[in-house]
Design a protein around this motif. Structure first.
Motif, PDB file in Angstrom:
ATOM      1  N   GLY A  48      48.453  53.524  32.394  1.00 15.29           N
ATOM      2  CA  GLY A  48      47.423  54.030  31.495  1.00 15.29           C
ATOM      3  C   GLY A  48      46.241  53.088  31.379  1.00 15.29           C
ATOM      4  O   GLY A  48      46.088  52.137  32.149  1.00 15.29           O
ATOM      5  N   THR A  49      45.407  53.368  30.418  1.00 14.89           N
ATOM      6  CA  THR A  49      44.215  52.562  30.167  1.00 14.89           C
ATOM      7  C   THR A  49      44.304  51.948  28.773  1.00 14.89           C
ATOM      8  O   THR A  49      45.137  52.339  27.968  1.00 14.89           O
ATOM      9  CB  THR A  49      42.941  53.423  30.250  1.00 14.89           C
ATOM     10  N   VAL A  50      43.420  51.012  28.510  1.00 11.58           N
ATOM     11  CA  VAL A  50      43.331  50.464  27.160  1.00 11.58           C
ATOM     12  C   VAL A  50      42.457  51.399  26.327  1.00 11.58           C
ATOM     13  O   VAL A  50      41.578  52.081  26.862  1.00 11.58           O
ATOM     14  CB  VAL A  50      42.748  49.022  27.159  1.00 11.58           C
ATOM     15  N   ALA A  51      42.713  51.430  25.047  1.00 10.29           N
ATOM     16  CA  ALA A  51      41.947  52.307  24.154  1.00 10.29           C
ATOM     17  C   ALA A  51      40.495  51.831  24.068  1.00 10.29           C
ATOM     18  O   ALA A  51      40.232  50.630  23.938  1.00 10.29           O
ATOM     19  CB  ALA A  51      42.580  52.313  22.761  1.00 10.29           C
ATOM     20  N   THR A  52      39.580  52.766  24.153  1.00  7.18           N
ATOM     21  CA  THR A  52      38.155  52.447  24.087  1.00  7.18           C
ATOM     22  C   THR A  52      37.829  51.754  22.764  1.00  7.18           C
ATOM     23  O   THR A  52      38.178  52.245  21.696  1.00  7.18           O
ATOM     24  CB  THR A  52      37.307  53.720  24.227  1.00  7.18           C
ATOM     25  N   GLY A  53      37.180  50.591  22.884  1.00  3.93           N
ATOM     26  CA  GLY A  53      36.769  49.834  21.713  1.00  3.93           C
ATOM     27  C   GLY A  53      37.848  48.969  21.094  1.00  3.93           C
ATOM     28  O   GLY A  53      37.591  48.276  20.112  1.00  3.93           O
ATOM     29  N   ALA A  54      39.074  48.993  21.635  1.00  5.25           N
ATOM     30  CA  ALA A  54      40.174  48.203  21.067  1.00  5.25           C
ATOM     31  C   ALA A  54      39.923  46.715  21.290  1.00  5.25           C
ATOM     32  O   ALA A  54      39.612  46.289  22.398  1.00  5.25           O
ATOM     33  CB  ALA A  54      41.502  48.606  21.690  1.00  5.25           C
ATOM     34  N   TRP A  55      40.057  45.932  20.221  1.00  6.32           N
ATOM     35  CA  TRP A  55      39.863  44.482  20.308  1.00  6.32           C
ATOM     36  C   TRP A  55      41.188  43.814  20.597  1.00  6.32           C
ATOM     37  O   TRP A  55      42.168  44.153  19.979  1.00  6.32           O
ATOM     38  CB  TRP A  55      39.277  43.940  18.997  1.00  6.32           C
ATOM     39  N   PRO A  56      41.243  42.869  21.511  1.00  7.40           N
ATOM     40  CA  PRO A  56      40.208  42.414  22.435  1.00  7.40           C
ATOM     41  C   PRO A  56      40.320  43.053  23.817  1.00  7.40           C
ATOM     42  O   PRO A  56      39.514  42.782  24.684  1.00  7.40           O
ATOM     43  CB  PRO A  56      40.467  40.916  22.508  1.00  7.40           C
ATOM     44  N   SER A  57      41.344  43.898  24.018  1.00 10.72           N
ATOM     45  CA  SER A  57      41.655  44.371  25.365  1.00 10.72           C
ATOM     46  C   SER A  57      40.532  45.159  26.031  1.00 10.72           C
ATOM     47  O   SER A  57      40.237  44.938  27.218  1.00 10.72           O
ATOM     48  CB  SER A  57      42.948  45.184  25.364  1.00 10.72           C
ATOM     49  N   TRP A  58      39.879  46.069  25.315  1.00 11.53           N
ATOM     50  CA  TRP A  58      38.826  46.857  25.940  1.00 11.53           C
ATOM     51  C   TRP A  58      37.620  45.980  26.286  1.00 11.53           C
ATOM     52  O   TRP A  58      37.044  46.101  27.368  1.00 11.53           O
ATOM     53  CB  TRP A  58      38.401  48.004  25.011  1.00 11.53           C
ATOM     54  N   TYR A  59      37.253  45.084  25.385  1.00 12.29           N
ATOM     55  CA  TYR A  59      36.110  44.196  25.628  1.00 12.29           C
ATOM     56  C   TYR A  59      36.409  43.237  26.785  1.00 12.29           C
ATOM     57  O   TYR A  59      35.533  42.954  27.601  1.00 12.29           O
ATOM     58  CB  TYR A  59      35.756  43.435  24.345  1.00 12.29           C
ATOM     59  N   ALA A  60      37.647  42.765  26.857  1.00 14.41           N
ATOM     60  CA  ALA A  60      38.042  41.897  27.963  1.00 14.41           C
ATOM     61  C   ALA A  60      37.938  42.648  29.291  1.00 14.41           C
ATOM     62  O   ALA A  60      37.461  42.105  30.297  1.00 14.41           O
ATOM     63  CB  ALA A  60      39.466  41.381  27.755  1.00 14.41           C
ATOM     64  N   ALA A  61      38.360  43.910  29.294  1.00 11.15           N
ATOM     65  CA  ALA A  61      38.298  44.709  30.523  1.00 11.15           C
ATOM     66  C   ALA A  61      36.860  44.933  30.975  1.00 11.15           C
ATOM     67  O   ALA A  61      36.556  44.881  32.173  1.00 11.15           O
ATOM     68  CB  ALA A  61      39.007  46.046  30.312  1.00 11.15           C
ATOM     69  N   VAL A  62      35.962  45.169  30.028  1.00 12.93           N
ATOM     70  CA  VAL A  62      34.544  45.342  30.372  1.00 12.93           C
ATOM     71  C   VAL A  62      33.991  44.048  30.960  1.00 12.93           C
ATOM     72  O   VAL A  62      33.288  44.065  31.980  1.00 12.93           O
ATOM     73  CB  VAL A  62      33.728  45.804  29.141  1.00 12.93           C
ATOM     74  N   ILE A  63      34.311  42.917  30.338  1.00 12.20           N
ATOM     75  CA  ILE A  63      33.873  41.613  30.864  1.00 12.20           C
ATOM     76  C   ILE A  63      34.446  41.399  32.255  1.00 12.20           C
ATOM     77  O   ILE A  63      33.735  40.957  33.164  1.00 12.20           O
ATOM     78  CB  ILE A  63      34.268  40.470  29.912  1.00 12.20           C
ATOM     79  N   GLN A  64      35.712  41.729  32.451  1.00 13.72           N
ATOM     80  CA  GLN A  64      36.330  41.553  33.763  1.00 13.72           C
ATOM     81  C   GLN A  64      35.626  42.391  34.825  1.00 13.72           C
ATOM     82  O   GLN A  64      35.328  41.897  35.916  1.00 13.72           O
ATOM     83  CB  GLN A  64      37.814  41.918  33.704  1.00 13.72           C
ATOM     84  N   LEU A  65      35.371  43.641  34.514  1.00 13.51           N
ATOM     85  CA  LEU A  65      34.738  44.518  35.502  1.00 13.51           C
ATOM     86  C   LEU A  65      33.308  44.083  35.801  1.00 13.51           C
ATOM     87  O   LEU A  65      32.933  43.888  36.961  1.00 13.51           O
ATOM     88  CB  LEU A  65      34.772  45.971  35.026  1.00 13.51           C
ATOM     89  N   VAL A  66      32.496  43.921  34.766  1.00 11.96           N
ATOM     90  CA  VAL A  66      31.075  43.608  34.971  1.00 11.96           C
ATOM     91  C   VAL A  66      30.902  42.219  35.576  1.00 11.96           C
ATOM     92  O   VAL A  66      30.205  42.057  36.587  1.00 11.96           O
ATOM     93  CB  VAL A  66      30.289  43.752  33.644  1.00 11.96           C
ATOM     94  N   CYS A  67      31.521  41.218  34.983  1.00 13.84           N
ATOM     95  CA  CYS A  67      31.375  39.852  35.518  1.00 13.84           C
ATOM     96  C   CYS A  67      31.995  39.730  36.897  1.00 13.84           C
ATOM     97  O   CYS A  67      31.454  39.045  37.764  1.00 13.84           O
ATOM     98  CB  CYS A  67      31.980  38.827  34.561  1.00 13.84           C
ATOM     99  N   GLY A  68      33.119  40.392  37.122  1.00 12.79           N
ATOM    100  CA  GLY A  68      33.744  40.365  38.444  1.00 12.79           C
ATOM    101  C   GLY A  68      32.836  40.940  39.518  1.00 12.79           C
ATOM    102  O   GLY A  68      32.702  40.381  40.605  1.00 12.79           O
ATOM    103  N   LEU A  69      32.170  42.050  39.206  1.00 18.07           N
ATOM    104  CA  LEU A  69      31.252  42.653  40.174  1.00 18.07           C
ATOM    105  C   LEU A  69      30.019  41.781  40.399  1.00 18.07           C
ATOM    106  O   LEU A  69      29.547  41.645  41.543  1.00 18.07           O
ATOM    107  CB  LEU A  69      30.846  44.059  39.722  1.00 18.07           C
ATOM    108  N   LEU A  70      29.477  41.193  39.325  1.00 15.45           N
ATOM    109  CA  LEU A  70      28.322  40.304  39.478  1.00 15.45           C
ATOM    110  C   LEU A  70      28.678  39.083  40.314  1.00 15.45           C
ATOM    111  O   LEU A  70      27.911  38.676  41.199  1.00 15.45           O
ATOM    112  CB  LEU A  70      27.792  39.871  38.111  1.00 15.45           C
ATOM    113  N   VAL A  71      29.834  38.492  40.055  1.00 16.01           N
ATOM    114  CA  VAL A  71      30.270  37.321  40.829  1.00 16.01           C
ATOM    115  C   VAL A  71      30.507  37.726  42.280  1.00 16.01           C
ATOM    116  O   VAL A  71      30.103  37.014  43.204  1.00 16.01           O
ATOM    117  CB  VAL A  71      31.523  36.672  40.195  1.00 16.01           C
ATOM    118  N   THR A  72      31.149  38.860  42.500  1.00 18.40           N
ATOM    119  CA  THR A  72      31.394  39.323  43.872  1.00 18.40           C
ATOM    120  C   THR A  72      30.084  39.471  44.636  1.00 18.40           C
ATOM    121  O   THR A  72      29.973  39.040  45.781  1.00 18.40           O
ATOM    122  CB  THR A  72      32.137  40.672  43.862  1.00 18.40           C
ATOM    123  N   ALA A  73      29.095  40.066  43.991  1.00 18.01           N
ATOM    124  CA  ALA A  73      27.802  40.274  44.647  1.00 18.01           C
ATOM    125  C   ALA A  73      26.985  38.994  44.758  1.00 18.01           C
ATOM    126  O   ALA A  73      26.089  38.897  45.582  1.00 18.01           O
ATOM    127  CB  ALA A  73      26.998  41.329  43.886  1.00 18.01           C
TER     128      ALA A  73
END
Length: 147
Positions: A48-73
């Motif tokens: 499954g997924t983490v609940a939208t807006g759930a602290w801290p799991s959803w925010y951590a996932a957003v940081i992981q995705l966005v920062c991971g893509l920026l670092v990759t690029a």
């Protein structure tokens, strides 16, 4: 014939670039799994997924995705790596460390490794083959004279 340090020095930007690519993709994969339920889904959700807006799991996932893509690029690498490193330090000390002192005891190995890997990229920069360096070269290119 033994390898000389100059050989390693010349290869360092490429090695850092490959390191950045691998670390960024792995990190982004964690975020994508938690947000979209792919790659087995979020940890502990059985796909499954983490609940939208759930602290801290959803925010951590957003940081992981966005920062991971920026670092990759290789775009805004130092800033993205610094933010990613801080988020993994938070994950280690707040989520994992209360369960035991050492990463092997508290299952915080990946948090600790990501934290230190991103901190290293904060100081080394993106290395070779980074999209950000191509953009900078284009911006710094001489403008042809009109005539």
């Amino acid at each position: 014939m033994p390898l000389r340090s100059s050989t390693f020095d010349k290869a360092a930007p490429v090695a850092i670039g490959v390191f950045r690519l691998v670390i960024g993709l792995l990190f982004a994969s964690h975020g994508a799994a938690s947000l979209f339920g792919i790659f087995g889904g979020a940890v502990g959700t059985h796909g499954g997924t983490v609940a939208t807006g759930a602290w801290p799991s959803w925010y951590a996932a957003v940081i992981q995705l966005v920062c991971g893509l920026l670092v990759t690029a290789g775009v805004f690498t130092r800033v993205a790596a610094f933010l990613a490193s801080g988020s993994m330090a938070y994950a280690y000390f707040v989520v994992h460390q209360p369960d035991g002192l050492l990463p092997l005891q508290n299952h915080g190995e990946s948090s600790a490794l990501f934290c230190w890997a991103f901190l290293l990229l904060t100081f080394t920069g993106p290395g070779a083959i980074a999209l950000g360096s191509l953009v900078r070269r284009t911006e710094n290119a001489p403008v042809p004279a009109a005539g």
